[in-house]
Structures are given as structure tokens and as C-alpha cells.
Design a protein around this motif. Structure first.
Motif, PDB file in Angstrom:
ATOM      1  N   ALA A   1       0.477  -1.193   0.343  1.00  0.00           N
ATOM      2  CA  ALA A   1       0.553  -0.277   0.368  1.00  0.00           C
ATOM      3  C   ALA A   1       0.662   1.292   0.047  1.00  0.00           C
ATOM      4  N   VAL A   2       1.433   1.075   0.867  1.00  0.00           N
ATOM      5  CA  VAL A   2       2.482   2.702   1.080  1.00  0.00           C
ATOM      6  C   VAL A   2       4.343   1.727   1.002  1.00  0.00           C
ATOM      7  N   SER A   3       4.678   2.119   0.125  1.00  0.00           N
ATOM      8  CA  SER A   3       6.390   1.339  -0.353  1.00  0.00           C
ATOM      9  C   SER A   3       7.131   3.031  -0.212  1.00  0.00           C
ATOM     10  N   GLN A   4       8.560   2.280  -0.374  1.00  0.00           N
ATOM     11  CA  GLN A   4       9.709   3.702   0.645  1.00  0.00           C
ATOM     12  C   GLN A   4      10.666   2.698  -0.117  1.00  0.00           C
ATOM     13  N   THR A   5      11.277   3.561   0.037  1.00  0.00           N
ATOM     14  CA  THR A   5      12.762   3.198  -1.413  1.00  0.00           C
ATOM     15  C   THR A   5      13.815   3.816  -1.191  1.00  0.00           C
ATOM     16  N   PRO A   6      15.417   3.556  -0.373  1.00  0.00           N
ATOM     17  CA  PRO A   6      15.154   3.007   0.018  1.00  0.00           C
ATOM     18  C   PRO A   6      15.177   2.365   1.259  1.00  0.00           C
ATOM     19  N   LYS A   7      15.580   0.743   1.287  1.00  0.00           N
ATOM     20  CA  LYS A   7      14.803   1.031   2.644  1.00  0.00           C
ATOM     21  C   LYS A   7      16.029   0.751   3.633  1.00  0.00           C
ATOM     22  N   TYR A   8      17.616   0.870   3.580  1.00  0.00           N
ATOM     23  CA  TYR A   8      18.757   1.173   4.090  1.00  0.00           C
ATOM     24  C   TYR A   8      19.561   2.103   4.038  1.00  0.00           C
ATOM     25  N   LEU A   9      19.798   3.092   4.535  1.00  0.00           N
ATOM     26  CA  LEU A   9      20.025   4.049   3.302  1.00  0.00           C
ATOM     27  C   LEU A   9      21.710   4.033   4.262  1.00  0.00           C
ATOM     28  N   VAL A  10      22.897   3.923   4.083  1.00  0.00           N
ATOM     29  CA  VAL A  10      23.953   4.087   4.792  1.00  0.00           C
ATOM     30  C   VAL A  10      24.865   5.276   3.803  1.00  0.00           C
ATOM     31  N   THR A  11      25.251   6.384   4.810  1.00  0.00           N
ATOM     32  CA  THR A  11      26.293   8.048   4.046  1.00  0.00           C
ATOM     33  C   THR A  11      26.539   8.437   4.713  1.00  0.00           C
ATOM     34  N   GLN A  12      27.402   9.277   4.709  1.00  0.00           N
ATOM     35  CA  GLN A  12      29.325   9.820   5.040  1.00  0.00           C
ATOM     36  C   GLN A  12      28.098  11.617   5.367  1.00  0.00           C
ATOM     37  N   MET A  13      28.288  12.013   5.909  1.00  0.00           N
ATOM     38  CA  MET A  13      28.462  13.551   6.526  1.00  0.00           C
ATOM     39  C   MET A  13      28.472  14.409   5.250  1.00  0.00           C
ATOM     40  N   GLY A  14      27.655  14.994   4.875  1.00  0.00           N
ATOM     41  CA  GLY A  14      28.095  16.069   4.431  1.00  0.00           C
ATOM     42  C   GLY A  14      27.221  16.153   3.248  1.00  0.00           C
ATOM     43  N   ASN A  15      26.888  14.859   2.810  1.00  0.00           N
ATOM     44  CA  ASN A  15      26.361  14.557   1.179  1.00  0.00           C
ATOM     45  C   ASN A  15      24.540  15.049   1.425  1.00  0.00           C
ATOM     46  N   ASP A  16      24.296  14.396   0.707  1.00  0.00           N
ATOM     47  CA  ASP A  16      22.964  14.753  -0.010  1.00  0.00           C
ATOM     48  C   ASP A  16      22.373  13.711  -0.688  1.00  0.00           C
ATOM     49  N   LYS A  17      21.423  13.316   0.608  1.00  0.00           N
ATOM     50  CA  LYS A  17      20.093  11.663  -0.298  1.00  0.00           C
ATOM     51  C   LYS A  17      18.733  12.418  -0.845  1.00  0.00           C
ATOM     52  N   SER A  18      17.981  11.214  -1.096  1.00  0.00           N
ATOM     53  CA  SER A  18      17.189  11.229  -1.070  1.00  0.00           C
ATOM     54  C   SER A  18      16.359   9.848  -1.126  1.00  0.00           C
ATOM     55  N   ILE A  19      15.101  10.063   0.189  1.00  0.00           N
ATOM     56  CA  ILE A  19      13.868   8.781   0.228  1.00  0.00           C
ATOM     57  C   ILE A  19      12.582   8.846  -0.789  1.00  0.00           C
ATOM     58  N   LYS A  20      11.796   7.961  -1.547  1.00  0.00           N
ATOM     59  CA  LYS A  20      11.233   8.592  -2.184  1.00  0.00           C
ATOM     60  C   LYS A  20      10.042   7.193  -1.967  1.00  0.00           C
ATOM     61  N   CYS A  21       8.927   7.966  -1.848  1.00  0.00           N
ATOM     62  CA  CYS A  21       8.081   7.518  -1.187  1.00  0.00           C
ATOM     63  C   CYS A  21       6.683   7.383  -2.687  1.00  0.00           C
ATOM     64  N   GLU A  22       5.903   6.182  -1.731  1.00  0.00           N
ATOM     65  CA  GLU A  22       4.635   5.812  -3.263  1.00  0.00           C
ATOM     66  C   GLU A  22       3.670   5.437  -2.441  1.00  0.00           C
ATOM     67  N   GLN A  23       1.842   5.778  -3.301  1.00  0.00           N
ATOM     68  CA  GLN A  23       0.914   5.540  -2.274  1.00  0.00           C
ATOM     69  C   GLN A  23       0.229   4.466  -3.681  1.00  0.00           C
ATOM     70  N   ASN A  24      -0.468   3.868  -3.088  1.00  0.00           N
ATOM     71  CA  ASN A  24      -1.669   3.187  -4.248  1.00  0.00           C
ATOM     72  C   ASN A  24      -3.197   3.016  -3.629  1.00  0.00           C
ATOM     73  N   LEU A  25      -3.470   3.816  -2.695  1.00  0.00           N
ATOM     74  CA  LEU A  25      -4.504   4.198  -1.680  1.00  0.00           C
ATOM     75  C   LEU A  25      -5.180   4.338  -2.209  1.00  0.00           C
ATOM     76  N   GLY A  26      -4.661   5.757  -3.266  1.00  0.00           N
ATOM     77  CA  GLY A  26      -5.685   6.475  -3.699  1.00  0.00           C
ATOM     78  C   GLY A  26      -5.985   7.639  -2.985  1.00  0.00           C
ATOM     79  N   HIS A  27      -4.836   7.653  -1.671  1.00  0.00           N
ATOM     80  CA  HIS A  27      -5.229   9.049  -0.677  1.00  0.00           C
ATOM     81  C   HIS A  27      -4.329   9.865  -1.032  1.00  0.00           C
ATOM     82  N   ASP A  28      -5.339  10.717  -0.358  1.00  0.00           N
ATOM     83  CA  ASP A  28      -4.754  12.533  -1.109  1.00  0.00           C
ATOM     84  C   ASP A  28      -4.439  13.144  -0.085  1.00  0.00           C
ATOM     85  N   THR A  29      -3.298  12.846   1.474  1.00  0.00           N
ATOM     86  CA  THR A  29      -2.472  13.209   2.218  1.00  0.00           C
ATOM     87  C   THR A  29      -0.941  12.088   2.368  1.00  0.00           C
ATOM     88  N   MET A  30      -0.356  12.759   2.330  1.00  0.00           N
ATOM     89  CA  MET A  30       0.715  12.161   2.829  1.00  0.00           C
ATOM     90  C   MET A  30       2.258  12.937   3.373  1.00  0.00           C
TER      91      MET A  30
END
Lengths: 113, 113
Positions: free
Chosen positions: A3-32
Motif C-alpha cells: 500500500a505504502v512503499s519506500q525506497t531505499p529500505k536502508y541508506l548508509v552515507t557520510q556526513m555532508g552528503n545529499d540523499k533522497s528517500i522516495k515514497c509511493e502509495q497506491n491507496l488513492g489517498h490525498d494526504t501524505m
């Protein structure tokens, strides 16, 4: 059928880096939502979007920037990562902006070294 | 402001024991009250909810009654199982407006065979 998925599940990175986490829902909801859960399991809301509009923006460093390209997606971008950003980040969704029933993703464990 | 206070954990019980996890709240107006459960390695799931005074929420053998006079929403189960081992979160959502869930700090329950 996740229903609600996120990627990645684990993220290991160093200080100073920039990273993104993604989220998708297939429930047809309008609020996240994005939540941060610290090592003591304390859960705190960070942001909420309703129909791609930001409606909740808690006291979060501006290094954190959410982006909602459409109702089904809410991504979290983090600039200049710090050690204190290490946590589990949960995405959630609900039908309606006033609904207390929220559906959570499995979480993304971010470790900053 | 709105807040939720849960009993400190962790709680360790033997299988078939009686469970109570205390939750009290502070809120203006008439909030909706929730119990969420987080199984190891997963996101939160709604366990039960109550939207007005004297309502009883129930699910999977768990119960909680909305007590306005004592501002409480204690979680109970008559006979716990090993599979109930998880972290339990009490939460409230104030009615109206752009709402967010306010969570308690969570109570970790371990049930031993």
C-alpha cells in the motif's frame, strides 16, 4: 500489493552528503506524511502534504525538503547530512487531511557516518 | 498544546498474562484517540480507535475505552501471545483543521513463551 512503499529500505552515507528517500502509495489517498523515529522509538511528524500542497511543516532544519510531484508520491530530500539525522524515516498516507487513520510504509533506516 | 503520555516500558509478560498499557492525554476540544502497533522491522499499523467519549475500540483481542473524565485511553488484552510482542503507540488527533497525529513515546512489549 504494497500500500505504502519506500525506497531505499536502508541508506548508509557520510556526513555532508545529499540523499533522497522516495515514497509511493497506491491507496488513492490525498494526504501524505513524513515522520522521523529516533533510536528511542520516539515518533515525530516532519511534513504533510494534501493534494500536493504542504499543510504541515514542523520545526525541521531547512536541509530537509519534501517534494510531492503528484498525490501518490512524496519524496524527502536531505542536504548536508549530519550525524543527528540518523534515524528511521516513515512515510504515511491517509484519506483526507483530518483523518487519524494513517497507513505507514515500512520505513527507511538512515545511518550517517 | 496537545500531548500524549504513555507508561514507560519495556513491559515483559508471560504468554496468557493480562496486559494493560496506560495512556493519558491533554488536548483542547474532543480529540480522536488511537492505538498503533509497530512489529519488529515494520511500519506502524492502526490497532484500534475511538472518536468520542465512552466509545470502546477493539481489535485482535485488544480493547481501549475513551474516558473523558480521566482523559485516558488505556490499552488492555486479557491473554497476550508471543506474537503480540511489539511497540505500542497511543496517539490523538484533534478534530478539525489541518490535523496531525500526536504520538506518545511508545511502550515496548515482550511476551515470553
Amino acid at each position: 500489493d504494497t500500500a505504502v512503499s519506500q525506497t531505499p529500505k536502508y541508506l548508509v552515507t557520510q556526513m555532508g552528503n545529499d540523499k533522497s528517500i522516495k515514497c509511493e502509495q497506491n491507496l488513492g489517498h490525498d494526504t501524505m506524511y513524513w515522520y522521523k523515529q529516533d533510536s528511542k522509538k520516539f515518533l515525530k511528524i516532519m511534513f504533510s502534504y494534501n493534494n500536493k500542497e504542504l499543510i504541515i511543516n514542523e520545526t525541521v532544519p531547512n536541509r530537509f525538503s519534501p517534494k510531492s510531484p503528484d498525490k501518490a508520491h512524496l519524496n524527502l530530500h536531505i542536504n548536508s547530512l549530519e550525524l543527528g539525522d540518523s534515524a528511521v524515516y516513515f512515510c504515511a498516507s491517509s484519506q483526507g487531511r483530518t483523518s487519524g487513520r494513517q497507513y505507514f510504509g515500512p520505513g527507511t533506516r538512515l545511518t550517517v557516518t | 498544546g496537545n500531548s500524549v503520555t504513555q507508561m514507560e516500558g519495556p513491559v515483559t509478560l508471560s504468554e496468557e498474562a493480562f496486559l494493560t498499557i496506560n495512556c493519558t492525554y491533554t488536548a483542547t476540544g474532543y480529540p480522536s484517540l488511537f492505538w498503533y502497533v509497530q512489529y519488529p522491522g515494520e511500519g506502524l499499523q492502526l490497532l484500534l480507535k475511538a472518536t468520542k467519549a465512552d466509545d470502546k475500540g477493539s481489535n485482535k483481542g485488544f480493547e481501549a475505552t475513551y474516558r473523558k473524565e480521566t482523559t485516558s485511553f488505556h490499552l488492555e488484552k486479557g491473554s497476550v501471545q508471543v506474537s503480540d510482542s511489539a511497540v505500542y503507540f497511543c496517539a490523538l488527533s484533534r478534530q478539525g483543521g489541518s490535523e496531525k497525529l500526536v504520538f506518545g513515546k511508545g511502550t515496548k512489549l515482550t511476551v515470553n513463551p
